[in-house]
Design an enzyme around this catalytic site. Sequence first.
Site, mmCIF file in Angstrom:
data_model
loop_
_atom_site.group_PDB
_atom_site.id
_atom_site.type_symbol
_atom_site.label_atom_id
_atom_site.label_comp_id
_atom_site.label_asym_id
_atom_site.label_seq_id
_atom_site.Cartn_x
_atom_site.Cartn_y
_atom_site.Cartn_z
ATOM 1 N N TYR A 1 0.847 -1.202 0.000
ATOM 2 C CA TYR A 1 0.000 0.000 0.000
ATOM 3 C C TYR A 1 0.879 1.248 0.000
ATOM 4 C CZ TYR A 1 -5.036 -0.333 0.159
ATOM 5 O OH TYR A 1 -6.339 -0.446 -0.197
ATOM 6 N N GLU B 1 -0.405 4.854 -0.391
ATOM 7 C CA GLU B 1 -1.156 6.114 -0.539
ATOM 8 C C GLU B 1 -0.234 7.306 -0.304
ATOM 9 O OE1 GLU B 1 -4.606 5.988 1.953
ATOM 10 O OE2 GLU B 1 -5.552 4.448 0.725
ATOM 11 N N ASP C 1 -6.338 14.521 -24.670
ATOM 12 C CA ASP C 1 -6.526 13.108 -24.317
ATOM 13 C C ASP C 1 -5.892 12.306 -25.446
ATOM 14 O OD1 ASP C 1 -7.354 10.524 -23.884
ATOM 15 O OD2 ASP C 1 -9.335 11.098 -23.134
ATOM 16 N N THR D 1 -4.133 6.802 -21.394
ATOM 17 C CA THR D 1 -3.991 5.446 -20.899
ATOM 18 C C THR D 1 -2.636 4.940 -21.359
ATOM 19 O OG1 THR D 1 -5.160 4.655 -22.858
ATOM 20 C CG2 THR D 1 -6.446 4.854 -20.839
ATOM 21 N N LYS E 1 -2.699 1.228 -24.978
ATOM 22 C CA LYS E 1 -3.142 1.195 -26.378
ATOM 23 C C LYS E 1 -1.894 1.197 -27.263
ATOM 24 C CE LYS E 1 -7.668 3.138 -25.259
ATOM 25 N NZ LYS E 1 -7.762 3.912 -24.025
ATOM 26 N N ARG F 1 -2.544 -2.098 -18.457
ATOM 27 C CA ARG F 1 -3.763 -1.278 -18.354
ATOM 28 C C ARG F 1 -3.578 -0.294 -17.207
ATOM 29 N NH1 ARG F 1 -7.140 -3.651 -21.788
ATOM 30 N NH2 ARG F 1 -8.663 -2.026 -21.411
#
Length: 428
Positions: free
Chosen positions: A62, A64, A208, A234, A237, A243
């Site tokens: 973790y 954060e 984008d 992203t 692609k 991903r």
Amino acid sequence: MTAPSVPADLRRPALAAADPELAALVAAEERLQADTLRLIPSENYVSAAVLEASGTVLQNKYSEGYPGKRYYEGQQIIDQVETLTAERAKGLFGMDHANVQPYSGSPANLAVYLAFLKPGDTVLGMSLPMGGHLTHGWGVSATGTWFNGVQYGVRRDTGRVDLDEVRDLALAERPKLIFCGGTAVPREIDFAGFASIAREVGAVLVADIAHIAGLIAGGAHPSPAPHVDVVSTTTHKTLRGPRGAMLLSRAEHARAIDRAVFPGLQGGPHNQTTAAIGVALREAATPDFRSYARDVVTNARTLGEELAARGFDLVSGGTDNHLLLIDLTAKDVPGKVAAKALDRAGIVVNHNSVPYDTRKPFDPSGIRIGTPALTSRGIPASEMATVAEWITRVVQAARTGDESTVSEVRSEVKALMDGYPAPGLPVS
Ligand code: DSN
């Protein structure tokens, strides 16, 4: 990238022993990806190295917060992973700041709204049926519900964005945020033109580049970096990573972007994904990747020419990038019927609305295809006539219900795929 020839169950012995049912499904998906011609423009094959990074113990942690400012201890290694990946992103895309934590494209775009807008503020983006994305202010998305989404499209006669229309809308609506880019845009994006409009109305401009990030990294599409305030993308692609997503920005927006991603929207980053993004960014900085990006565009242009020669109606008449949007109205076959027949023939595409579509989004007039995945297999432009001929035969077969042609094409597709092993997949 070479494909390892180890059988699937030996590649994942622990999974095969612990959960044979899911192991078999993973192996079956590998087989499907190996045997089919994958033409969905937002999909690709990652390298074995990216796959390995995605499945590491980094996922046990973790984290954060951000490097040096976490809410959990034990970040000695994770801080280095995230810093290295962010530095690579900044270098590759030429932006001052990179946040590599967004879980995917939609959360990344939501973080942009949180950084710059208050509920009810106006955003100007490309409409979904014209090629934009849900998160660019489309009505059914939170971005079109909580914000005032104003939408531009493409011209009916050219199939291209008309910057005069965008400017008129911007002057009339005074958006605080403007998105350029989309998910079914076959033409080069005029970042400088959008920037001039954004400056005139005092809006923050977001590019984008999810679809074309790999083309930009590889020098096959102009970069937004000199023109825009924020870049959203992203990573899976054309960029050929895992991903995930990234937000890049000018230095002055770094704090707003970071606070919006965490704690604004997300909890702990997916550290194994961050590492795999880092691997993909390193791969994307190589001369091999520049050739790949160029070949993706050459393949798409050639495929477009071959399809046009066979009577297919290409939105905007062709492509400048990796993507072709095809209106099947003149072929008298709905997009979904064609897509399903192509899938049965081992050619994987998606049905898609075309600009000014008279059919409904779930049963539209078009299909959307692209060349990132087939180019990752090394399939050259000289094979695009064959691909166009398969699409022609199957679309015709879909109209007449000729399943034997569909089966014939499936065998021919498999034979070609066997000659071009996919990265990251077993070939046995
Ligand atoms: N789903 C992506 C695509 O296929 O283009 C966009 O989010």
